[in-house]
Structure formats: C-alpha cells, structure tokens
Design a protein around this motif. Sequence first.
Motif, mmCIF file in Angstrom:
data_model
loop_
_atom_site.group_PDB
_atom_site.id
_atom_site.type_symbol
_atom_site.label_atom_id
_atom_site.label_comp_id
_atom_site.label_asym_id
_atom_site.label_seq_id
_atom_site.Cartn_x
_atom_site.Cartn_y
_atom_site.Cartn_z
ATOM 1 N N SER A 94 0.846 -1.195 0.000
ATOM 2 C CA SER A 94 0.000 0.000 0.000
ATOM 3 C C SER A 94 0.880 1.243 0.000
ATOM 4 O O SER A 94 1.983 1.244 0.553
ATOM 5 N N THR A 95 0.379 2.293 -0.643
ATOM 6 C CA THR A 95 1.058 3.579 -0.659
ATOM 7 C C THR A 95 0.030 4.676 -0.413
ATOM 8 O O THR A 95 -1.104 4.588 -0.858
ATOM 9 N N LEU A 96 0.464 5.688 0.300
ATOM 10 C CA LEU A 96 -0.378 6.837 0.605
ATOM 11 C C LEU A 96 0.475 8.079 0.431
ATOM 12 O O LEU A 96 1.617 8.127 0.896
ATOM 13 N N ARG A 97 -0.055 9.072 -0.273
ATOM 14 C CA ARG A 97 0.653 10.339 -0.416
ATOM 15 C C ARG A 97 -0.303 11.471 -0.159
ATOM 16 O O ARG A 97 -1.401 11.507 -0.713
ATOM 17 N N LEU A 98 0.121 12.396 0.694
ATOM 18 C CA LEU A 98 -0.624 13.613 0.997
ATOM 19 C C LEU A 98 0.358 14.771 0.921
ATOM 20 O O LEU A 98 1.452 14.691 1.481
ATOM 21 N N HIS A 124 3.914 7.436 2.332
ATOM 22 C CA HIS A 124 3.968 6.232 3.173
ATOM 23 C C HIS A 124 3.878 5.006 2.283
ATOM 24 O O HIS A 124 3.064 4.949 1.358
ATOM 25 N N GLU A 125 4.717 4.038 2.585
ATOM 26 C CA GLU A 125 4.680 2.772 1.849
ATOM 27 C C GLU A 125 4.747 1.637 2.858
ATOM 28 O O GLU A 125 5.539 1.683 3.798
ATOM 29 N N GLY A 126 3.907 0.641 2.669
ATOM 30 C CA GLY A 126 3.881 -0.498 3.579
ATOM 31 C C GLY A 126 3.756 -1.803 2.828
ATOM 32 O O GLY A 126 3.125 -1.872 1.768
ATOM 33 N N PHE A 127 4.401 -2.837 3.365
ATOM 34 C CA PHE A 127 4.348 -4.176 2.788
ATOM 35 C C PHE A 127 3.909 -5.143 3.872
ATOM 36 O O PHE A 127 4.389 -5.087 4.996
ATOM 37 N N SER A 128 3.016 -6.038 3.535
ATOM 38 C CA SER A 128 2.565 -7.062 4.462
ATOM 39 C C SER A 128 2.686 -8.412 3.753
ATOM 40 O O SER A 128 2.058 -8.630 2.716
ATOM 41 N N THR A 129 3.521 -9.283 4.310
ATOM 42 C CA THR A 129 3.720 -10.603 3.720
ATOM 43 C C THR A 129 3.563 -11.653 4.818
ATOM 44 O O THR A 129 3.428 -11.317 5.997
ATOM 45 N N GLY A 130 3.625 -12.906 4.431
ATOM 46 C CA GLY A 130 3.555 -13.984 5.414
ATOM 47 C C GLY A 130 4.702 -13.925 6.404
ATOM 48 O O GLY A 130 4.604 -14.412 7.528
ATOM 49 N N GLY A 131 5.816 -13.284 6.013
ATOM 50 C CA GLY A 131 6.990 -13.169 6.880
ATOM 51 C C GLY A 131 6.965 -11.978 7.808
ATOM 52 O O GLY A 131 7.858 -11.809 8.624
ATOM 53 N N GLY A 132 5.975 -11.113 7.701
ATOM 54 C CA GLY A 132 5.891 -9.940 8.572
ATOM 55 C C GLY A 132 5.481 -8.692 7.821
ATOM 56 O O GLY A 132 5.210 -8.725 6.621
ATOM 57 N N ASP A 133 5.454 -7.594 8.556
ATOM 58 C CA ASP A 133 5.039 -6.310 8.001
ATOM 59 C C ASP A 133 6.168 -5.304 8.140
ATOM 60 O O ASP A 133 6.864 -5.282 9.161
ATOM 61 N N VAL A 177 12.730 0.927 3.420
ATOM 62 C CA VAL A 177 11.431 0.730 2.780
ATOM 63 C C VAL A 177 11.278 1.706 1.611
ATOM 64 O O VAL A 177 10.813 1.346 0.542
ATOM 65 N N ILE A 178 11.698 2.949 1.819
ATOM 66 C CA ILE A 178 11.622 3.982 0.793
ATOM 67 C C ILE A 178 13.034 4.503 0.568
ATOM 68 O O ILE A 178 13.672 4.999 1.499
#
Length: 195
Positions: A94-98, A124-133, A177-178
């Motif tokens: 997911s990404t969010l920009r304001l 903001h950038e986020g990754f969620s996988t089976g191995g964690g967030d 992450v970024i």
Amino acid sequence: MRSFLTVVFVLTCIVATTQPARATWGVGANLGVTIHNPEGPGDDVTMFGVPTQANAFSSIRPGLRVSYTGSEMSHEGFADMSYDRQSSGGDHVSTLRLAGNYQYNFKSSGSPRPYVTFGVGMFHEGFSTGGGDVGATSLTFGGGFGVGFPVSDKAGRIRVEARMDKLDSADDGGVTVIGEATVIQIGAGFDLWFR
C-alpha cells in the motif's frame, strides 16, 4: 513539528477569514509521465498514469487534487492525495501520499495563465507478507511550473506542467522501505471550479 503546526494554523486562519462569496473551491485529477530516479542502487522507473500509476510507486504522482483560491485566482492552495493498495496471494502493498501546495497564477492578457508551484508532503509505503510487516513514512518536497487553460467560461481549467520533487529515504527497523530519489513529472490535469 512545531513549525508545521504553525503553518497549518496560519493557513486555516486564512481560509476561515476569506469571504465565502469571493472564494472558489476546485476538484481535479492529475495525469502524466513520472520518472523515478533512485539516488543509490536501483534502476530508473518511468511510469504513465491515468490518474495514478498502478504499482509500488503509484502515489508518487497523486491522482486527486482539491484546491482553494480567491476571486482573482492568483493565489491558490491545494492538496494532492492518493492511496493505492495491491493484494495478491495474501501479500499486500500500500502507498499513501498527501501533500500541501501553494500555486501562484500569473496574470496575463490572454486566456492561458502561467504558474509556479511548490509544496511539501508525506509519502507512506507499507508491505505485508507472510513473513511480517514493514512500513515507513518519508518527507517529499519540490516544485514546478506550468500553464493553465480556462475552459467552459472559466468553470474549469486544463493544466500542463513540469515538476521535480525530492523523496527522502525511510526505514523500518533498519530495513530500507523507501529509498531516497528525485522524481521528475511531466503531466496534465484538469480542475472543476465550484463558485
């Protein structure tokens, strides 16, 4: 943080004290080409967006623009926003920009109005996988120039612009992450004015 809150307070006071009969609100979209040029390792990425790109860097070029200007339409404030989320096989990105921006529209004898703009925001950038967030939020700032072409008896505007923004790096627990990058955008957009 304190200076940021001061700026938000001052802008809120300006908006609150402007006479509503003289104010114009607008909503629009951004379209265009974006070149994401990382500072460190990694390849340049060129994206075409209508109104944003559909990948991990999607929100670098926001899709929704909400603006506010006075009756002369010389000084304009606007917020650029976008949110994208992709899911596949239980993994999510997911990404969010304001971003808040100021735009000065030069007066001209003809219909087109050149302008300059600058702003600051967050990415903001986020990754969620089976191995964690993992997730991180970065500062982004920059500016550009363009030309606005009024349409339909000034009920709207088509914009053509070039812009360069700096994207700071951000990490989550030592994991980048970024990555730091320079983002060059050549685009167009439109605004509808509500008077």
